[in-house]
Design an enzyme around this catalytic site. Sequence first.
Site, PDB file in Angstrom:
ATOM      1  CG  ASP A   1      -1.530   1.282   1.582  1.00 18.42           C
ATOM      2  OD1 ASP A   1      -2.218   1.797   0.677  1.00 18.42           O
ATOM      3  OD2 ASP A   1      -1.330   1.816   2.678  1.00 18.42           O
TER       4      ASP A   1
ATOM      5  CG  ASP B   1      -1.496   7.770   0.233  1.00 17.27           C
ATOM      6  OD1 ASP B   1      -2.255   7.593  -0.733  1.00 17.27           O
ATOM      7  OD2 ASP B   1      -0.524   8.537   0.203  1.00 17.27           O
TER       8      ASP B   1
HETATM    9  C1  XBP Z   1      -5.256   6.275   0.823  1.00 15.39           C
HETATM   10  C2  XBP Z   1      -6.416   6.945   0.244  1.00 15.39           C
HETATM   11  C3  XBP Z   1      -6.205   8.015  -0.793  1.00 15.39           C
HETATM   12  C4  XBP Z   1      -5.522   9.233  -0.151  1.00 15.39           C
HETATM   13  C5  XBP Z   1      -5.774  10.492  -0.943  1.00 15.39           C
HETATM   14  O1  XBP Z   1      -4.687   5.500  -0.206  1.00 15.39           O
HETATM   15  O2  XBP Z   1      -7.533   6.607   0.585  1.00 15.39           O
HETATM   16  O3  XBP Z   1      -7.465   8.380  -1.275  1.00 15.39           O
HETATM   17  O4  XBP Z   1      -6.072   9.462   1.141  1.00 15.39           O
HETATM   18  O5  XBP Z   1      -5.311  10.305  -2.254  1.00 15.39           O
HETATM   19  P1  XBP Z   1      -3.883   4.109   0.121  1.00 15.39           P
HETATM   20  P2  XBP Z   1      -6.253  10.735  -3.492  1.00 15.39           P
HETATM   21  O6  XBP Z   1      -4.709   3.011  -0.536  1.00 15.39           O
HETATM   22  O7  XBP Z   1      -2.525   4.296  -0.512  1.00 15.39           O
HETATM   23  O8  XBP Z   1      -3.799   3.967   1.628  1.00 15.39           O
HETATM   24  O9  XBP Z   1      -6.780  12.101  -3.178  1.00 15.39           O
HETATM   25  O10 XBP Z   1      -5.321  10.708  -4.669  1.00 15.39           O
HETATM   26  O11 XBP Z   1      -7.320   9.677  -3.541  1.00 15.39           O
HETATM   27 MG    MG Z   2      -2.987   3.229   3.257  1.00 10.84          MG
END
Ligand code: XBP
Ligand code: MG
Length: 264
Positions: free
Chosen positions: A10, A12
């Site tokens: 993953d 973020d």
């Molecule tokens: C986390 C998310 C993303 C980010 C924001 O992604 O839910 O939506 O919070 O990014 P991950 P965007 O699956 O990597 O944990 O505004 O580009 O959606």
């Molecule tokens: Mg994440």
Amino acid sequence: MSNLKAIIFDVDGTLADTERLGHRVAFNQAFADAGLDWNWNEELYGELLTVTGGKERIKFFINKYLDDFKLANPDKYIADIHASKTRHYVELVNSGKLPLRQGAASLIKSALKNDIKVAIATTTTWENVETLLKSQLGAGSLDWFSVIAAGDIVEHKKPAPDIYLYALNKLGLEAENCIALEDSRNGLLSSIGAGLKTVVTTNGYTKNENLSEAELVVNKIGTEAKPFKIASGYNYGQSYVNLTLRPLHNSPSKYGQMLKLPAS
Ligand code: XBP
Ligand code: MG
């Protein structure tokens, strides 16, 4: 011989702690650019994070908190704000303010050195992933990843399993030959929904979530010098997430039967 063929990361919260000081700040900058008085403080953002996807998060916020905010073409309006947010987020990442979490780069390099593929399965945009990898691992690092599955490439975002199923399909591998690294309950539900054993590295927003389906929950990937703290699961005598993932990967999943500790 481990049949671990790939680690799917993953982004973020896992590769980098991007939400509090990255995405959240970029959203607020985009709102200000649009002349909106919306301000997602850290507490409110923690609630909004339960909705994955930036566009989906903005829509949820409007529907929940702004009864009289009516839009002729909501999807276009939200998409335009989200594009502005992404521009701000890319600038933040390029400023170096969002470094990879401790141990992430070493785990990626160690996997590659041991002929284990690395891949990405994230809800954020491809552009955000590309910027983070290039700024933190160098221009050529995109090629290290066999698959980068990001954002709108799938219809249903996490916690749906779609993004991990897409990544497995592109990898040409079975879930039993892979491990997922996640940071949140939404991500964990997505990865286990695709049949993947999952290690969770928590952060400020996710450390109190129910992560009971994870094989191992720690506070970071960590390094030998800077070990992780274990919240639950088995660490196989290791003090940081390294290729000990193998026993975790080889052992029967927690679902239905306890992990078997390796013969000491
Ligand atoms: C986390 C998310 C993303 C980010 C924001 O992604 O839910 O939506 O919070 O990014 P991950 P965007 O699956 O990597 O944990 O505004 O580009 O959606
Ligand atoms: Mg994440």
